[in-house]
Design a protein around this motif. Structure first.
Motif, short mmCIF file in Angstrom:
data_model
loop_
_atom_site.label_atom_id
_atom_site.label_comp_id
_atom_site.label_asym_id
_atom_site.label_seq_id
_atom_site.Cartn_x
_atom_site.Cartn_y
_atom_site.Cartn_z
N ALA A 93 0.83 -1.04 0.06
CA ALA A 93 0.05 0.00 -0.09
C ALA A 93 0.91 1.18 -0.06
O ALA A 93 0.70 2.32 -0.69
N GLU A 94 1.97 1.21 0.62
CA GLU A 94 2.90 2.38 1.01
C GLU A 94 3.37 2.66 -0.57
O GLU A 94 3.66 3.66 -1.11
N LEU A 95 3.89 1.71 -1.17
CA LEU A 95 4.69 1.95 -2.49
C LEU A 95 3.71 2.24 -3.43
O LEU A 95 4.00 3.33 -4.22
N LEU A 96 2.34 1.55 -3.61
CA LEU A 96 1.44 2.17 -4.34
C LEU A 96 0.92 3.46 -4.43
O LEU A 96 0.82 4.22 -5.39
N THR A 97 0.96 3.99 -2.88
CA THR A 97 0.30 5.24 -2.86
C THR A 97 1.31 6.24 -3.24
O THR A 97 1.05 7.37 -3.71
N GLY A 98 2.67 5.86 -3.00
CA GLY A 98 3.64 6.84 -3.42
C GLY A 98 3.68 6.97 -5.01
O GLY A 98 4.27 8.17 -5.57
N TRP A 99 3.20 6.02 -5.85
CA TRP A 99 3.26 6.28 -7.25
C TRP A 99 2.12 6.88 -7.83
O TRP A 99 2.03 6.90 -9.06
N GLY A 100 0.97 6.98 -6.80
CA GLY A 100 -0.18 7.72 -7.49
C GLY A 100 -1.24 6.78 -7.58
O GLY A 100 -2.34 7.36 -8.24
N TRP A 101 -1.32 5.49 -7.27
CA TRP A 101 -2.42 4.65 -7.47
C TRP A 101 -3.61 4.99 -6.39
O TRP A 101 -2.88 5.48 -5.03
N ALA B 288 -5.76 -1.51 -5.71
CA ALA B 288 -5.22 -0.35 -6.36
C ALA B 288 -6.05 -0.13 -7.59
O ALA B 288 -5.88 -0.89 -8.26
N VAL B 289 -6.29 1.18 -7.99
CA VAL B 289 -6.97 1.66 -9.18
C VAL B 289 -6.37 2.64 -9.73
O VAL B 289 -5.94 3.84 -9.11
N VAL C 286 -7.15 0.24 -14.94
CA VAL C 286 -6.24 -0.92 -14.42
C VAL C 286 -6.67 -1.05 -12.81
O VAL C 286 -6.53 -0.21 -11.94
N THR C 287 -7.08 -2.33 -12.63
CA THR C 287 -7.37 -2.72 -11.00
C THR C 287 -6.09 -3.74 -10.69
O THR C 287 -6.21 -4.79 -11.29
N LEU C 288 -5.41 -3.36 -9.73
CA LEU C 288 -4.30 -4.30 -9.28
C LEU C 288 -4.93 -5.00 -7.77
O LEU C 288 -5.73 -4.32 -7.01
N ILE C 289 -4.93 -6.21 -7.85
CA ILE C 289 -5.38 -7.07 -6.69
C ILE C 289 -4.36 -7.78 -6.12
O ILE C 289 -3.84 -8.77 -6.50
N PHE C 290 -4.22 -7.40 -4.72
CA PHE C 290 -3.08 -8.23 -4.09
C PHE C 290 -4.02 -8.93 -3.06
O PHE C 290 -4.51 -8.55 -2.08
N GLN C 291 -3.90 -10.13 -3.14
CA GLN C 291 -5.23 -11.16 -2.50
C GLN C 291 -4.29 -11.79 -1.28
O GLN C 291 -3.22 -12.60 -1.43
N PRO C 292 -4.97 -11.89 -0.19
CA PRO C 292 -4.33 -12.92 0.81
C PRO C 292 -4.76 -14.29 0.76
O PRO C 292 -5.70 -14.62 -0.06
N ALA C 293 -4.46 -15.12 1.45
CA ALA C 293 -4.76 -16.34 1.92
C ALA C 293 -5.09 -17.29 0.67
O ALA C 293 -6.22 -17.79 0.61
N GLU C 294 -4.35 -17.57 -0.54
CA GLU C 294 -4.44 -18.29 -1.48
C GLU C 294 -4.18 -19.85 -1.07
O GLU C 294 -4.86 -20.65 -1.71
N GLU C 295 -3.42 -20.18 -0.16
CA GLU C 295 -2.98 -21.36 0.33
C GLU C 295 -4.10 -21.94 1.07
O GLU C 295 -3.87 -21.73 2.39
N ASN C 296 -4.98 -22.91 0.48
CA ASN C 296 -6.23 -23.44 1.56
C ASN C 296 -7.17 -22.66 2.05
O ASN C 296 -8.21 -23.26 2.24
N ASP C 297 -6.84 -21.25 2.27
CA ASP C 297 -7.99 -20.71 2.88
C ASP C 297 -9.03 -20.07 1.98
O ASP C 297 -9.89 -19.09 2.55
N GLY C 298 -8.65 -19.91 0.83
CA GLY C 298 -9.51 -19.30 -0.13
C GLY C 298 -9.92 -17.66 -0.03
O GLY C 298 -10.69 -17.10 0.13
N GLY C 299 -8.77 -17.09 0.00
CA GLY C 299 -8.64 -15.48 0.10
C GLY C 299 -9.61 -15.00 -1.12
O GLY C 299 -10.20 -13.93 -1.06
#
Length: 383
Positions: free
Chosen positions: A35-43, A56-57, A121-134
Motif C-alpha cells: 500500500a505504501e509503495l502504490l500510494t507513493g506512485w499515485g495509485w 489499487a485503481v 487498471v485494477t491491481l488485486i493483491f490477494q491474501p490467503a491463496e493457500e487452502n484458505d480461499g482468500g
C-alpha cells in the motif's frame, strides 16, 4: 522496458518479502508495504477487503482489466540456506508468492510512469491463496461490485517450465479440490488377543488403499480425478490394538459430475470397508476450490501478449493442483497463466525444486519477464 535500478529494487522487495513471510489472512506487514509503495506512485489504494487485501485503481472510462497477485506464505520450515531466508520459524514463501507480489509492483510502477490514458487498471493483491480461499472471501466481500473489471488475469511462476515459456490454456488450468477426514472407530484391546477387538488398524489401511483406487474404477480414463490419503493417525503402544484411527487427504477433479462421483463413492467405500472389519466410520468431506477454467478469448489475449514479447507459447496439460483464482474466474471473464521459472523443462527435484518444497526459491530472472507481461497486457487491453 524497465530501468535497471527499478529491477534491482523489485528484486530487493522480493528478498525482503521472502525473509518476512506471513501466512494467510496474516499478511499485515506485506500489505502495508504494498500500500505504501502504490500510494507513493499515485495509485488510488483501498485496504481491508478480506482483511489484509489491497486493491489499487488507476484510470477512468474505457476497457477495464484486473491483475491479481497472491501474497501469503506456507507453514513450512525453510531449508534453502539463503542469505534472505525466512526469519520466522515454520513459515516460508515456498510457492513464489513473494515473486508474484514483486512482479506486480514492478509493473505497477511502470504503469504509473506511463499513465493510463484510456480505460482502468485494477491491481488485486490477494491474501490467503493457500487452502484458505482468500479469493473467495474477496469476491464474496464485493470485489467486482466495488471494482468492476471486463476481465481478470493471474500469473503463477511454474518450475516445470524453463524461463521464456508461457502456458495459457483455453479452458481447464487447475483442478477443483476437496479435503476429507475419516474417523474409524471400533473396540480396542490387547495386541496378543486381537480376536477380542475390532480391526481398526486393518480397516484404516484397507480404506487408505481402497479410496485411492476410486478414480480408476469410478471415472472414465478421459475424465481426470485423483484421491490421495496424506495422513493416518492411530495407536499409542506396541501391544495395544487402538479403538480409533483418523485418515486425512484430498480429492481432485475437473468436471462437476466427477466431483459428485468422488464424494459419493468415497463415503460408500469407507463405510463398506469399515463395516467389513466390524468397525464404524464417519466422513467429513469439504469441497474447497472449484476448478480454474480460463475463458478462451482472454487466454488467447494472454498468449498474444506473450508472443509479442518473444516468449515460447507452450502447450501443456492442465494441473491436478488447485488454485483459488478459480473463484475470480467464476465471477468474471479472465485467464490464469503459467510463466516458466524453472531451470530444466519438466524436471522437478534436486537443483530444480518444485512448488511447496522447503528448498524452493522464486527465480529472480523471471521477475522482469512477468512484470513486462503485465505492462504489455494492460497496453493491449486498454489500448
Amino acid at each position: 522496458m524497465f530501468h535497471p535500478d527499478h529491477i534491482a529494487q523489485a528484486t530487493a522487495w522480493r528478498h525482503d518479502l521472502h525473509q518476512h513471510p506471513e501466512l494467510g489472512f496474516e499478511e499485515v506487514r506485506t500489505s502495508a508495504m504494498i500500500a505504501e509503495l502504490l500510494t507513493g506512485w499515485g495509485w488510488e489504494v483501498h485496504r481491508g477487503l478480506a482483511g489484509t487485501g489491497v486493491v489499487a485503481v488507476m484510470g477512468g472510462a474505457g476497457p477495464s482489466i484486473g491483475l491479481r497477485a497472491d501474497m501469503d506464505a506456507l507453514p513450512i520450515e525453510e531449508a534453502t540456506g539463503l542469505p534472505y531466508a525466512s526469519v520466522h520459524s515454520g513459515k516460508m514463501h515456498a510457492c513464489g508468492h513473494d515473486g508474484h507480489v514483486a512482479m506486480l509492483l514492478l509493473a505497477a510502477r511502470q504503469i504509473a510512469i506511463e499513465g493510463v490514458a484510456r480505460g482502468k487498471v485494477t491491481l488485486i493483491f490477494q491474501p490467503a491463496e493457500e487452502n484458505d480461499g482468500g479469493a473467495r472471501v474477496m469476491v464474496e466481500g464485493g470485489l467486482f461490485e466495488r471494482f468492476p473489471v471486463d476481465a481478470v488475469y493471474g500469473v503463477h511462476n511454474w518450475p516445470g517450465l524453463t524461463p521464456g515459456r508461457l502456458v495459457a490454456r483455453d479452458a481447464e488450468m487447475m483442478a477443483a479440490f476437496a479435503v476429507f477426514e475419516i474417523i474409524v472407530e471400533g473396540k480396542g484391546g490387547h495386541a496378543a488377543m486381537p480376536e477380542q477387538s475390532n480391526g481398526v488398524v486393518a480397516a484404516a489401511a484397507r480404506i487408505a488403499a481402497a479410496v485411492q483406487e476410486i478414480p480408476a474404477r469410478s471415472l472414465s480414463p478421459l475424465d481426470p480425478g485423483v484421491v490421495s490419503v496424506t495422513q493416518i493417525h492411530t495407536g499409542s503402544a506396541w501391544n495395544v490394538c487402538p479403538d480409533s484411527a483418523a485418515l486425512r487427504g484430498t480429492a481432485r477433479w475437473f468436471a462437476p459430475a466427477a466431483g459428485d462421483v468422488l464424494e459419493a463413492r468415497l463415503s460408500e467405500v469407507v463405510h463398506g470397508v469399515a463395516a467389513a472389519q466390524g468397525c464404524r466410520a464417519r466422513v467429513d468431506y469439504q469441497r474447497r476450490y472449484p476448478a480454474t477454467i480460463n475463458t478462451a478469448p482472454e487466454a488467447m489475449t494472454a498468449r498474444e501478449v506473450g508472443a509479442q514479447m518473444g516468449l515460447d507459447i507452450t502447450t501443456a496439460p492442465p494441473s491436478m493442483a488447485s488454485e483459488d483464482f478459480a473463484f475470480m474466474l467464476n465471477a468474471a471473464r479472465g485467464a490464469y497463466v503459467w510463466l516458466g521459472a524453472g531451470h530444466q523443462d519438466g524436471v522437478i527435484g534436486e537443483g530444480n525444486p518444485g512448488l511447496h518444497s522447503a528448498q524452493f526459491d522464486f527465480n529472480d530472472a523471471v521477475l522482469p519477464v512477468g512484470a513486462e507481461f503485465w505492462v504489455r497486457l494492460v497496453r493491449k487491453v486498454t489500448g
